[in-house]
Scaffold this motif. Structure first.
Motif, PDB file in Angstrom:
ATOM      1  N   VAL A  21       1.221  -1.434  -0.361  1.00 23.75           N
ATOM      2  CA  VAL A  21       0.170  -0.077  -0.741  1.00 23.75           C
ATOM      3  C   VAL A  21       0.951   1.157  -0.141  1.00 23.75           C
ATOM      4  CG1 VAL A  21      -1.632   1.673   1.580  1.00 23.75           C
ATOM      5  CG2 VAL A  21      -1.632  -1.137   1.367  1.00 23.75           C
ATOM      6  N   ARG A  22       2.080   1.376   0.673  1.00 23.45           N
ATOM      7  CA  ARG A  22       2.480   1.944   0.969  1.00 23.45           C
ATOM      8  C   ARG A  22       3.502   2.966  -0.107  1.00 23.45           C
ATOM      9  NH1 ARG A  22       2.061   5.370   5.470  1.00 23.45           N
ATOM     10  NH2 ARG A  22       1.913   4.073   7.391  1.00 23.45           N
ATOM     11  N   GLY A  23       4.157   1.543  -1.310  1.00 23.74           N
ATOM     12  CA  GLY A  23       4.535   1.163  -2.128  1.00 23.74           C
ATOM     13  C   GLY A  23       3.593   1.839  -2.830  1.00 23.74           C
ATOM     14  N   ALA A  24       2.681   1.864  -3.144  1.00 30.23           N
ATOM     15  CA  ALA A  24       1.213   2.096  -4.451  1.00 30.23           C
ATOM     16  C   ALA A  24       1.045   3.552  -3.963  1.00 30.23           C
ATOM     17  CB  ALA A  24      -0.034   1.069  -3.881  1.00 30.23           C
ATOM     18  N   TYR A  25       1.235   4.234  -3.479  1.00 31.56           N
ATOM     19  CA  TYR A  25       1.457   5.663  -2.996  1.00 31.56           C
ATOM     20  C   TYR A  25       2.679   6.709  -2.679  1.00 31.56           C
ATOM     21  CZ  TYR A  25      -3.531   4.914  -2.647  1.00 31.56           C
ATOM     22  OH  TYR A  25      -5.167   4.210  -2.862  1.00 31.56           O
ATOM     23  N   GLN A  26       4.053   5.704  -3.703  1.00 29.86           N
ATOM     24  CA  GLN A  26       5.182   6.780  -3.272  1.00 29.86           C
ATOM     25  C   GLN A  26       5.735   7.048  -4.187  1.00 29.86           C
ATOM     26  OE1 GLN A  26       8.426   3.521  -4.038  1.00 29.86           O
ATOM     27  NE2 GLN A  26       9.747   4.741  -3.306  1.00 29.86           N
ATOM     28  N   GLY A  27       5.756   8.580  -4.305  1.00 27.89           N
ATOM     29  CA  GLY A  27       5.395   9.699  -4.965  1.00 27.89           C
ATOM     30  C   GLY A  27       4.481  11.009  -4.928  1.00 27.89           C
ATOM     31  N   ARG A  28       3.758   9.947  -3.759  1.00 31.33           N
ATOM     32  CA  ARG A  28       2.188  10.795  -4.028  1.00 31.33           C
ATOM     33  C   ARG A  28       2.083  11.349  -2.270  1.00 31.33           C
ATOM     34  NH1 ARG A  28      -2.071   7.532  -7.206  1.00 31.33           N
ATOM     35  NH2 ARG A  28      -3.684   8.956  -6.155  1.00 31.33           N
ATOM     36  N   SER A  29       0.956  11.802  -1.786  1.00 31.10           N
ATOM     37  CA  SER A  29       0.906  11.762  -0.747  1.00 31.10           C
ATOM     38  C   SER A  29      -0.012  11.199  -0.029  1.00 31.10           C
ATOM     39  CB  SER A  29      -0.519  13.412  -0.896  1.00 31.10           C
ATOM     40  OG  SER A  29       0.494  14.498  -1.007  1.00 31.10           O
ATOM     41  N   TRP A  30      -0.038  10.317   0.861  1.00 32.06           N
ATOM     42  CA  TRP A  30      -0.294   9.504   1.963  1.00 32.06           C
ATOM     43  C   TRP A  30      -2.308  10.226   1.950  1.00 32.06           C
ATOM     44  CZ3 TRP A  30      -0.387   4.937   2.843  1.00 32.06           C
ATOM     45  CH2 TRP A  30      -1.081   4.194   3.492  1.00 32.06           C
ATOM     46  N   PRO A  31      -3.260   9.386   1.145  1.00 28.03           N
ATOM     47  CA  PRO A  31      -4.648  10.111   1.249  1.00 28.03           C
ATOM     48  C   PRO A  31      -5.497   9.725   2.243  1.00 28.03           C
ATOM     49  CG  PRO A  31      -3.734   7.886  -0.359  1.00 28.03           C
ATOM     50  CD  PRO A  31      -2.815   8.620   0.054  1.00 28.03           C
ATOM     51  N   PHE A  32      -4.761   9.166   3.413  1.00 27.67           N
ATOM     52  CA  PHE A  32      -5.867   8.294   4.159  1.00 27.67           C
ATOM     53  C   PHE A  32      -5.406   9.091   5.607  1.00 27.67           C
ATOM     54  CE2 PHE A  32      -5.364   4.697   1.193  1.00 27.67           C
ATOM     55  CZ  PHE A  32      -6.318   4.707   0.731  1.00 27.67           C
ATOM     56  N   ALA A  33      -6.872   9.058   6.024  1.00 26.06           N
ATOM     57  CA  ALA A  33      -6.489   9.478   7.562  1.00 26.06           C
ATOM     58  C   ALA A  33      -6.505   8.164   8.700  1.00 26.06           C
ATOM     59  CB  ALA A  33      -7.571  10.347   7.947  1.00 26.06           C
ATOM     60  N   LEU A  63      -8.887  11.158   3.541  1.00 22.29           N
ATOM     61  CA  LEU A  63      -7.552  13.430   4.326  1.00 22.29           C
ATOM     62  C   LEU A  63      -9.649  13.866   4.706  1.00 22.29           C
ATOM     63  CD1 LEU A  63      -4.532  13.504   3.245  1.00 22.29           C
ATOM     64  CD2 LEU A  63      -5.211  12.694   5.074  1.00 22.29           C
ATOM     65  N   ASP A  64      -9.883  14.141   3.374  1.00 22.53           N
ATOM     66  CA  ASP A  64     -11.270  14.601   3.334  1.00 22.53           C
ATOM     67  C   ASP A  64     -12.950  14.269   4.186  1.00 22.53           C
ATOM     68  OD1 ASP A  64     -11.660  12.543   1.438  1.00 22.53           O
ATOM     69  OD2 ASP A  64     -11.969  13.937   0.227  1.00 22.53           O
ATOM     70  N   GLY A  65     -12.552  13.172   4.869  1.00 24.83           N
ATOM     71  CA  GLY A  65     -13.370  12.598   5.367  1.00 24.83           C
ATOM     72  C   GLY A  65     -13.697  11.076   4.479  1.00 24.83           C
ATOM     73  N   ARG A  66     -13.747  10.968   3.855  1.00 22.14           N
ATOM     74  CA  ARG A  66     -14.726  10.369   3.279  1.00 22.14           C
ATOM     75  C   ARG A  66     -14.172   8.025   3.659  1.00 22.14           C
ATOM     76  NH1 ARG A  66     -13.423  11.129  -2.756  1.00 22.14           N
ATOM     77  NH2 ARG A  66     -11.756  11.285  -2.453  1.00 22.14           N
ATOM     78  N   LYS A  67     -15.513   7.666   4.077  1.00 25.34           N
ATOM     79  CA  LYS A  67     -15.421   6.437   4.236  1.00 25.34           C
ATOM     80  C   LYS A  67     -15.255   5.548   3.009  1.00 25.34           C
ATOM     81  CE  LYS A  67     -17.945   6.003   8.657  1.00 25.34           C
ATOM     82  NZ  LYS A  67     -19.348   5.446   9.690  1.00 25.34           N
TER      83      LYS A  67
END
Length: 433
Positions: free
Chosen positions: A106-118, A139-143
């Motif tokens: 999962v973290r590799g999938a978003y490498q180079g991008r902002s982590w999208p999950f709160a 991050l914007d509160g969507r489940k």
């Protein structure tokens, strides 16, 4: 050419190891459990732990084999309830990878991008043969529900694909089987299973299914979130309150409504849209307390070619009307190959008899697996080989047949198809139930 040959050679060690793994697993289970099975048969006793052992064997063999178990789990008309119950656990209870490996994907999938999950639930909500599913909050509160491809799964499945290709090639060399299109069958059916590794295709299929079935108010399909998806991660809306409801806990009216709705959805896919979900086992098809449906996981969704969609629809409507001769002509005209000297008259007579026996049968009387088996036997005996793509509509129906029979044994499969078949070539109209 040299690069392709080098790629094949580089895979040989891994493929050889996979052969040893599969062969060793099968041999080990045969040695350990073979005497118990034989003894039980000789004593004419039920093998009480058959389901557990079969489930464990398929899990040991890997994802391609787990898919077989998921299909078998729906066939309570063919297998003992205890066996089906154990195989049913394969739908969403396959052992999960270690957290460290999941987190790496999962973290590799978003490498180079902002982590999208709160928030991210690393313990899976469901664990399938190809992926795990996790609950998260953006991050914007969507489940959201996050489907994560198992680490290394593509390599294992591609090796299994090569093994079955070798097996098909060997069968093709047998004198009595040389005319059968095994290679084409393997390329289409095996390729469809490998296609489940493609999360971009699944994301697209989810959107298409939502569009195609949007007029059915009693079906929910989660919407994908393309901006959050990657090659290894599929993010979709989270379906609140999702819980599997046992048929016996539903009211009689809800059971009957659910059975009709399942068949209406499948027939819409088969006869109108040609975009078919072939994997509606209990882990992907949820029935709620009021008889409404939730369809998940669009990994095994196949787009039928227009000739196959039309031929299958024509065959089905003529079968429902008891027109065996026309059913035979449809199969003859759409066949991939016909053996030299084929007795077409004998095939026509045999199929006409089969159709006559099946016309108007209720759910409790009509067994699609047996019907398909007899149809395939007729084709084999008389040398007519269908296009491999015909396997997908049959597979879709085979998977849901057991579910529908558990909901409403008196449902008339063929009568339920008629309203959809009559308008399959007409502009889409409002659909009610």
């Amino acid at each position: 050419m040299a690069r392709a040959a080098g790629g094949i050679l580089s895979e040989l060690p891994g493929t050889a190891l996979r052969v040893l793994r599969v062969g060793g697993t099968l041999f080990g289970y045969a040695v350990v459990f073979g005497p118990a099975v034989l003894g039980a048969r000789l004593r004419r006793r039920r093998w009480a732990h058959a389901g557990e052992r079969l489930s464990a064997l398929l899990t040991s063999l890997g994802p391609s084999y787990i898919k077989i178990g998921q299909l078998l789990s729906t066939r309570r008309d063919l297998l003992p309830e205890r066996v089906c119950a154990e195989l049913g656990r394969l739908a969403d209870a396959t052992p999960a990878p270690r957290r460290a490996r999941l987190e790496g994907v999962v973290r590799g999938a978003y490498q180079g991008r902002s982590w999208p999950f709160a928030e991210f639930g690393w313990t899976p909500m469901a664990t399938g043969s190809i992926a795990t599913v996790h609950r998260a909050v953006t991050l914007d509160g969507r489940k959201v529900a996050v489907k994560v491809r198992r680490p290394g799964i593509d390599r294992v499945m591609r090796r299994d694909f090569r093994l079955t290709a070798l097996a098909m090639g060997g069968m093709q060399r047998l004198p009595r089987l040389r005319s059968m299109p095994f290679k084409v069958m393997h390329a289409q059916v095996g390729g469809a299973i490998l296609h489940q590794l493609d999360f971009a295709a699944e994301r697209s299929a989810l959107g298409d299914l939502r569009t195609n079935l949007r007029e059915f108010a009693w079906i929910r399909i989660p919407a994908p979130m393309p901006d959050l998806c990657t090659e290894d991660v599929l993010v979709m809306e989270y379906v609140e309150g999702l819980a599997r409801t046992a048929p016996e806990s539903l009211s009689t009216d809800a059971r009957k409504a659910a059975a009709r709705r399942v068949m209406s959805a499948v027939y819409e896919m088969l006869f109108v849209d040609g975009l078919v979900h072939c994997d509606l086992h209990p882990g992907n098809l949820y029935i709620e307390g009021d008889g409404s449906l939730v369809i998940l996981d669009a990994g095994f969704v196949i787009k039928l070619s227009e000739p196959v969609r039309a031929s299958f629809a024509d065959f089905f409507i003529n079968m429902a009307m008891g027109n065996g001769p026309l059913c035979a002509e449809i199969i003859i005209e759409s066949a991939a190959s016909i053996a030299e000297g084929c007795d077409l008259g004998g095939f026509r007579a045999g199929l006409a008899e089969l159709v006559t026996e099946s016309t108007g049968a209720r759910s409790s009387e009509f067994n699609l697996a047996k019907f398909a088996g007899r149809l395939f036997d007729l084709q084999r005996r008389f040398g007519l080989y269908p296009v491999p793509e015909f396997a997908f509509p049959l597979l879709s129906l085979l998977v849901v047949e057991g579910i529908v029979q558990s909901l409403d044994p008196e449902l008339d499969f063929q009568a339920e198809a008629m309203p959809v078949l009559r308008r399959r070539n007409m502009p889409r109209a409002s659909v009610g139930s």
